[in-house]
Design a protein around this motif. Sequence first.
Motif, PDB file in Angstrom:
ATOM      1  N   THR A  53       9.436 -12.550  -5.612  1.00  0.00           N
ATOM      2  CA  THR A  53       9.485 -11.792  -4.557  1.00  0.00           C
ATOM      3  C   THR A  53       9.063 -10.955  -5.233  1.00  0.00           C
ATOM      4  O   THR A  53       8.557 -11.119  -7.165  1.00  0.00           O
ATOM      5  CB  THR A  53      11.292 -11.658  -4.548  1.00  0.00           C
ATOM      6  N   HIS A  54       8.794  -9.719  -5.091  1.00  0.00           N
ATOM      7  CA  HIS A  54       8.092  -8.567  -6.543  1.00  0.00           C
ATOM      8  C   HIS A  54       8.753  -8.076  -6.909  1.00  0.00           C
ATOM      9  O   HIS A  54      10.027  -7.463  -5.690  1.00  0.00           O
ATOM     10  CB  HIS A  54       6.421  -7.845  -5.971  1.00  0.00           C
ATOM     11  N   PRO A  55       9.372  -7.417  -8.002  1.00  0.00           N
ATOM     12  CA  PRO A  55      10.583  -6.465  -8.210  1.00  0.00           C
ATOM     13  C   PRO A  55      10.861  -5.640  -7.782  1.00  0.00           C
ATOM     14  O   PRO A  55      11.832  -4.493  -7.492  1.00  0.00           O
ATOM     15  CB  PRO A  55      10.870  -6.755  -9.983  1.00  0.00           C
ATOM     16  N   HIS A  56      10.201  -4.475  -7.326  1.00  0.00           N
ATOM     17  CA  HIS A  56       9.738  -3.195  -6.634  1.00  0.00           C
ATOM     18  C   HIS A  56       9.176  -3.447  -5.159  1.00  0.00           C
ATOM     19  O   HIS A  56      10.193  -2.302  -4.994  1.00  0.00           O
ATOM     20  CB  HIS A  56       8.603  -2.198  -7.699  1.00  0.00           C
ATOM     21  N   ILE A  57       8.758  -4.402  -4.506  1.00  0.00           N
ATOM     22  CA  ILE A  57       8.303  -4.213  -3.270  1.00  0.00           C
ATOM     23  C   ILE A  57       9.334  -4.466  -2.643  1.00  0.00           C
ATOM     24  O   ILE A  57       8.993  -6.184  -2.605  1.00  0.00           O
ATOM     25  CB  ILE A  57       6.605  -4.219  -3.108  1.00  0.00           C
ATOM     26  N   GLU A  58       9.533  -4.740  -1.914  1.00  0.00           N
ATOM     27  CA  GLU A  58      10.625  -5.217  -0.835  1.00  0.00           C
ATOM     28  C   GLU A  58       9.708  -6.202   0.222  1.00  0.00           C
ATOM     29  O   GLU A  58       8.702  -5.794   1.253  1.00  0.00           O
ATOM     30  CB  GLU A  58      11.176  -5.098   0.046  1.00  0.00           C
ATOM     31  N   GLY A  59      10.000  -7.500   0.312  1.00  0.00           N
ATOM     32  CA  GLY A  59       9.659  -8.438   0.566  1.00  0.00           C
ATOM     33  C   GLY A  59       8.014  -9.232   0.855  1.00  0.00           C
ATOM     34  O   GLY A  59       7.823 -10.028   1.133  1.00  0.00           O
ATOM     35  N   ALA A  60       7.284  -8.519  -0.305  1.00  0.00           N
ATOM     36  CA  ALA A  60       5.821  -9.113  -1.512  1.00  0.00           C
ATOM     37  C   ALA A  60       6.151  -9.946  -1.706  1.00  0.00           C
ATOM     38  O   ALA A  60       7.209  -9.533  -2.781  1.00  0.00           O
ATOM     39  CB  ALA A  60       4.862  -8.221  -0.710  1.00  0.00           C
ATOM     40  N   PRO A 107      -1.123  12.658   6.177  1.00  0.00           N
ATOM     41  CA  PRO A 107      -1.247  14.669   5.686  1.00  0.00           C
ATOM     42  C   PRO A 107      -2.346  14.130   4.482  1.00  0.00           C
ATOM     43  O   PRO A 107      -1.734  13.239   3.653  1.00  0.00           O
ATOM     44  CB  PRO A 107      -0.541  14.978   6.426  1.00  0.00           C
ATOM     45  N   ALA A 108      -2.840  15.240   4.333  1.00  0.00           N
ATOM     46  CA  ALA A 108      -3.164  15.091   3.652  1.00  0.00           C
ATOM     47  C   ALA A 108      -2.507  15.846   2.294  1.00  0.00           C
ATOM     48  O   ALA A 108      -2.754  15.876   0.806  1.00  0.00           O
ATOM     49  CB  ALA A 108      -3.965  16.839   3.840  1.00  0.00           C
ATOM     50  N   GLU A 109      -1.369  16.377   2.547  1.00  0.00           N
ATOM     51  CA  GLU A 109      -0.429  17.301   1.708  1.00  0.00           C
ATOM     52  C   GLU A 109       0.201  16.157   1.041  1.00  0.00           C
ATOM     53  O   GLU A 109       0.602  16.499  -0.034  1.00  0.00           O
ATOM     54  CB  GLU A 109       0.321  18.109   2.711  1.00  0.00           C
ATOM     55  N   ILE A 110       0.478  15.066   1.469  1.00  0.00           N
ATOM     56  CA  ILE A 110       1.392  13.997   0.880  1.00  0.00           C
ATOM     57  C   ILE A 110       0.416  13.731   0.037  1.00  0.00           C
ATOM     58  O   ILE A 110      -0.726  13.186  -0.214  1.00  0.00           O
ATOM     59  CB  ILE A 110       1.295  12.930   1.753  1.00  0.00           C
ATOM     60  N   VAL A 111       1.074  13.037  -1.427  1.00  0.00           N
ATOM     61  CA  VAL A 111       0.088  12.990  -3.129  1.00  0.00           C
ATOM     62  C   VAL A 111       0.708  11.853  -3.213  1.00  0.00           C
ATOM     63  O   VAL A 111       2.784  12.117  -3.347  1.00  0.00           O
ATOM     64  CB  VAL A 111      -0.662  14.210  -3.710  1.00  0.00           C
ATOM     65  N   PRO A 112       0.563  10.677  -4.437  1.00  0.00           N
ATOM     66  CA  PRO A 112       1.385  10.650  -5.108  1.00  0.00           C
ATOM     67  C   PRO A 112       2.667  10.774  -6.098  1.00  0.00           C
ATOM     68  O   PRO A 112       1.846  12.080  -6.358  1.00  0.00           O
ATOM     69  CB  PRO A 112       0.063   9.333  -6.157  1.00  0.00           C
ATOM     70  N   ALA A 113       3.206   9.884  -6.785  1.00  0.00           N
ATOM     71  CA  ALA A 113       3.969  11.149  -7.683  1.00  0.00           C
ATOM     72  C   ALA A 113       3.440  11.056  -8.733  1.00  0.00           C
ATOM     73  O   ALA A 113       3.886  11.806  -9.573  1.00  0.00           O
ATOM     74  CB  ALA A 113       5.207   9.538  -8.108  1.00  0.00           C
ATOM     75  N   THR A 114       2.644  10.280  -9.109  1.00  0.00           N
ATOM     76  CA  THR A 114       2.127  11.078 -10.421  1.00  0.00           C
ATOM     77  C   THR A 114       0.279  12.001  -9.919  1.00  0.00           C
ATOM     78  O   THR A 114      -0.004  12.476 -11.291  1.00  0.00           O
ATOM     79  CB  THR A 114       0.419   9.580 -10.487  1.00  0.00           C
ATOM     80  N   HIS A 115       0.375  13.072  -9.392  1.00  0.00           N
ATOM     81  CA  HIS A 115      -0.167  13.862  -8.746  1.00  0.00           C
ATOM     82  C   HIS A 115       1.045  14.679  -8.884  1.00  0.00           C
ATOM     83  O   HIS A 115      -0.124  16.044  -8.540  1.00  0.00           O
ATOM     84  CB  HIS A 115      -0.751  13.372  -7.780  1.00  0.00           C
ATOM     85  N   LYS A 116       1.836  14.967  -8.595  1.00  0.00           N
ATOM     86  CA  LYS A 116       2.395  16.383  -8.483  1.00  0.00           C
ATOM     87  C   LYS A 116       2.860  16.334  -9.669  1.00  0.00           C
ATOM     88  O   LYS A 116       2.732  15.920 -10.993  1.00  0.00           O
ATOM     89  CB  LYS A 116       3.904  15.779  -7.980  1.00  0.00           C
ATOM     90  N   PHE A 132       1.145  -1.157   0.275  1.00  0.00           N
ATOM     91  CA  PHE A 132      -0.233  -0.499   0.163  1.00  0.00           C
ATOM     92  C   PHE A 132       0.661   1.033  -0.156  1.00  0.00           C
ATOM     93  O   PHE A 132       0.776   2.433  -0.715  1.00  0.00           O
ATOM     94  CB  PHE A 132      -1.050   0.213   1.396  1.00  0.00           C
ATOM     95  N   SER A 133       1.948   1.360   1.071  1.00  0.00           N
ATOM     96  CA  SER A 133       2.893   2.708   0.936  1.00  0.00           C
ATOM     97  C   SER A 133       3.069   2.676  -0.903  1.00  0.00           C
ATOM     98  O   SER A 133       3.468   4.019  -0.946  1.00  0.00           O
ATOM     99  CB  SER A 133       3.425   2.488   2.275  1.00  0.00           C
ATOM    100  N   TYR A 134       3.808   1.698  -1.340  1.00  0.00           N
ATOM    101  CA  TYR A 134       4.463   1.511  -2.050  1.00  0.00           C
ATOM    102  C   TYR A 134       3.605   2.210  -3.505  1.00  0.00           C
ATOM    103  O   TYR A 134       4.100   3.253  -4.409  1.00  0.00           O
ATOM    104  CB  TYR A 134       4.784   0.610  -3.219  1.00  0.00           C
ATOM    105  N   LEU A 135       2.205   1.589  -3.443  1.00  0.00           N
ATOM    106  CA  LEU A 135       1.232   2.129  -4.256  1.00  0.00           C
ATOM    107  C   LEU A 135       0.507   3.486  -3.711  1.00  0.00           C
ATOM    108  O   LEU A 135       0.493   4.519  -4.583  1.00  0.00           O
ATOM    109  CB  LEU A 135      -0.251   1.283  -4.191  1.00  0.00           C
ATOM    110  N   PHE A 136       0.222   4.406  -2.564  1.00  0.00           N
ATOM    111  CA  PHE A 136       0.807   5.694  -2.747  1.00  0.00           C
ATOM    112  C   PHE A 136       1.654   6.171  -3.214  1.00  0.00           C
ATOM    113  O   PHE A 136       1.606   7.930  -3.620  1.00  0.00           O
ATOM    114  CB  PHE A 136      -0.398   5.739  -1.056  1.00  0.00           C
ATOM    115  N   ARG A 137       2.748   5.515  -2.621  1.00  0.00           N
ATOM    116  CA  ARG A 137       3.398   7.151  -3.428  1.00  0.00           C
ATOM    117  C   ARG A 137       4.118   7.000  -4.263  1.00  0.00           C
ATOM    118  O   ARG A 137       4.979   8.128  -5.066  1.00  0.00           O
ATOM    119  CB  ARG A 137       5.225   6.211  -2.421  1.00  0.00           C
ATOM    120  N   GLU A 138       3.743   6.053  -4.830  1.00  0.00           N
ATOM    121  CA  GLU A 138       4.244   6.345  -7.268  1.00  0.00           C
ATOM    122  C   GLU A 138       3.162   6.404  -7.754  1.00  0.00           C
ATOM    123  O   GLU A 138       3.092   7.477  -8.521  1.00  0.00           O
ATOM    124  CB  GLU A 138       4.381   4.359  -7.514  1.00  0.00           C
TER     125      GLU A 138
END
Length: 139
Positions: free
Chosen positions: A31-38, A84-93, A12-18
């Motif tokens: 393993t998934h190539p971009h997500i550690e541990g999953a 917080p509401a100030e943090i947005v995904p990279a695709t919305h910046k 979820f954090s990877y999906l929200f960040r990207e």
Amino acid sequence: MFIPKANRIAVFSYLFREGVCVVKKDTVSPTHPHIEGATNLEVLNLMKSLQSKGYIRITFSWQHHYCYLTPEGIEYLRGYLALPAEIVPATHKKAPSRPEGRDREDEKFAGGEGKPAFRGGGDREYRSREGGFGRGGGM
């Protein structure tokens, strides 16, 4: 499918960040190539679950799932991850605007006749007048 909470939070954090996630249709990959541990299967099942709730949109092409976060998904993940509401995904910046450069029109038409400088005297001087084997030409 039971997915450990640490792996769920990592996905979820990877999906929200990207803002997007690519998952290969490979259920046996450890393993998934971009997500550690999953594992890839865990990521695939989490994406299907989020799609059924309307939080992401999935496009499938060439054995890959392309997952795009929707505005409802942003709100859901923001609440789940307590962000917080100030943090947005990279695709919305907004991308930084490019600085104004020099005008290249002057160099392009350096010939003076309105033709680009990289062209020779004629527009198609690289072709011979006798033609070849195509339409209208012949031997």
